[in-house]
Design an enzyme around this catalytic site. Structure first.
Site, PDB file in Angstrom:
ATOM      1  N   THR A 326     -26.488 -31.147  16.263  1.00  0.00           N
ATOM      2  CA  THR A 326     -27.715 -31.843  16.625  1.00  0.00           C
ATOM      3  C   THR A 326     -28.857 -30.845  16.659  1.00  0.00           C
ATOM      4  OG1 THR A 326     -28.809 -33.205  18.324  1.00  0.00           O
ATOM      5  CG2 THR A 326     -27.230 -31.580  19.100  1.00  0.00           C
ATOM      6  N   HIS A 378     -13.283 -28.176  27.722  1.00  0.00           N
ATOM      7  CA  HIS A 378     -12.491 -27.049  28.212  1.00  0.00           C
ATOM      8  C   HIS A 378     -11.004 -27.394  28.315  1.00  0.00           C
ATOM      9  CE1 HIS A 378     -11.878 -23.145  29.641  1.00  0.00           C
ATOM     10  NE2 HIS A 378     -12.821 -23.052  30.555  1.00  0.00           N
TER      11      HIS A 378
END
Length: 407
Positions: A326, A378
């Site tokens: 993006t 994560h």
């Protein structure tokens, strides 16, 4: 005989849609393949076209109604465009009148010198009165007409009155509110973003990249690139896509996704490119970006941008994707923490390029710098992998030759 107007068949990933806009009113004539109504889904806007000429007889599903695949929207009746008679052609003028008009409008006879003077002076030969034998326009007649035109005062230029500025939505001092329904696309984007934040262990790591080499390369070859590739312009996004593809090959976990208790590693790089549209954020996908050249990437992204602006992106354009990029820098963003697009595991955020002082080899120099942000899940990607992935992109962009040498 009435023809049913039905909602299009939705893909398996789309349960239903909303009637966004009727482009015709009951009783209005329509032509075959003319746009009747827009159906907005969670991903795209689908158009329903007229199957034949006729009149919109009835609207069954109004704007804002939820419709299922193949559900009846309205009916098209006979008449209107189907039965409209062509306007009669104007009657031909009598041959005698035509001949007379042609004779009366016969162009004057000019000598070669007179014709040349008239053309150079921008004078219509038909407007010059001839004083020669038989009405012939002489050189002196043409010269007098040119001089008269020069001496004539210029016609006054009409002043263009600027249209009144459109009234603002809210006048100053007014305590008013305007309530509009959220589009299905924007609602779905909001839902997915909230879901991503609540279901992932999301973190963001930052770095900065010196854009000197990429900018120099682009400046040197952009004209030749555009000429060679039929008008495709060389931008920065293609460099980031190529760098991301190479980094994803080296760190396959960043290109993976979680499916239940399984980790799915993808042997291809489908790069989603976030595009802002009037209806909300959409992410069309570059399929097999690892097989695409810079021109292919730039041309495909430009096509996506045009389709997004026109509301023509299809379900296929936005399905899938293993990694997303993006670019908030196009709007002036200097720093952000992009949100991962599930089920992907990471997203790269580009930002504005700013001239900043940097310490290089013991000296302070001004360099075009861009902050990079990598948000990642994560649960799947460790901090070491995320940082190494971002550093790889930084190194590839600061020395673009690495992309060619694969080092």
């Amino acid at each position: 005989m009435a023809i049913d107007i039905k909602a299009p068949s939705f893909p398996e990933s789309v349960a239903d849609g909303t009637v966004a806009t009727w482009h015709k009113k009951p009783g209005e004539a329509v032509k075959r393949d003319e746009l009747l109504v827009d159906i907005e889904t969670d991903k795209v806007v689908m158009e329903v076209l007229a199957e034949a000429d006729g009149v919109l007889a009835e609207i069954i599903m109004n704007e804002g109604d939820t419709v299922l695949s193949g559900e009846l929207l309205g009916r098209l009746g006979e008449g209107g465009a189907a039965t409209a008679a062509a306007a009669p052609a104007p009657a031909a003028a009598p041959a005698v009148a035509t001949a007379t008009a042609a004779k009366s409008a016969e162009a004057p006879i000019l000598s070669p010198a007179a014709r040349k003077l008239a053309e150079e002076g921008g004078i219509d030969p038909a407007s010059i009165s001839g004083t020669g034998k038989g009405g012939r326009v002489t050189k002196e007649d043409a010269a007098a007409a040119v001089e008269a035109k020069k001496a004539a005062p210029a016609a006054p230029v009409a002043k263009t009155v600027a249209p009144a500025a459109e009234a603002p939505l809210f006048a100053g001092g007014d305590r008013v509110e305007k309530r509009v329904p959220m589009t299905r696309l924007r609602a779905k984007v909001a839902e997915r973003l909230v879901e991503a934040q609540s279901s992932m262990a999301m973190l963001t790591t930052f770095n900065e990249v010196d854009m000197t080499e990429v900018m120099a390369l682009r400046s040197k070859y952009k004209d030749l690139f555009e000429k060679t590739h039929n008008g495709v312009r060389l931008g920065f996004m293609s460099f980031f896509v190529k760098a991301s593809v190479e980094a994803l090959k080296r760190f396959p976990a960043v290109n993976a996704s979680i499916d239940g208790t399984d980790i799915v590693y993808h042997g291809y790089q489908d790069i989603g490119v976030a595009v802002s549209s009037d209806r909300g954020l959409v992410v069309p996908v570059l399929r097999n970006a690892e097989l695409m050249g810079l021109a292919d990437i730039e041309g495909t992204i430009a096509g996506f941008g045009k389709k997004a602006k026109d509301g023509k992106l299809s379900i296929e354009d936005m399905t899938g994707g293993t990694f997303t990029i993006t670019n908030g820098g196009t709007f002036g963003s200097m720093m952000s923490t992009p949100i991962v697009n599930p089920p992907q595991a990471a997203i790269l955020g580009m930002h504005n390029i700013l001239q900043r002082p940097m310490a290089i080899n013991g000296q302070v120099v001004i360099r075009p710098m861009m902050y990079l942000a990598l948000s990642y899940d994560h649960r799947l990607i460790d901090g070491k992998e995320a940082v190494s992935f971002l550093v790889t992109i930084k190194n590839l962009l600061e020395d673009p030759a690495r992309l060619l040498l694969d080092v």
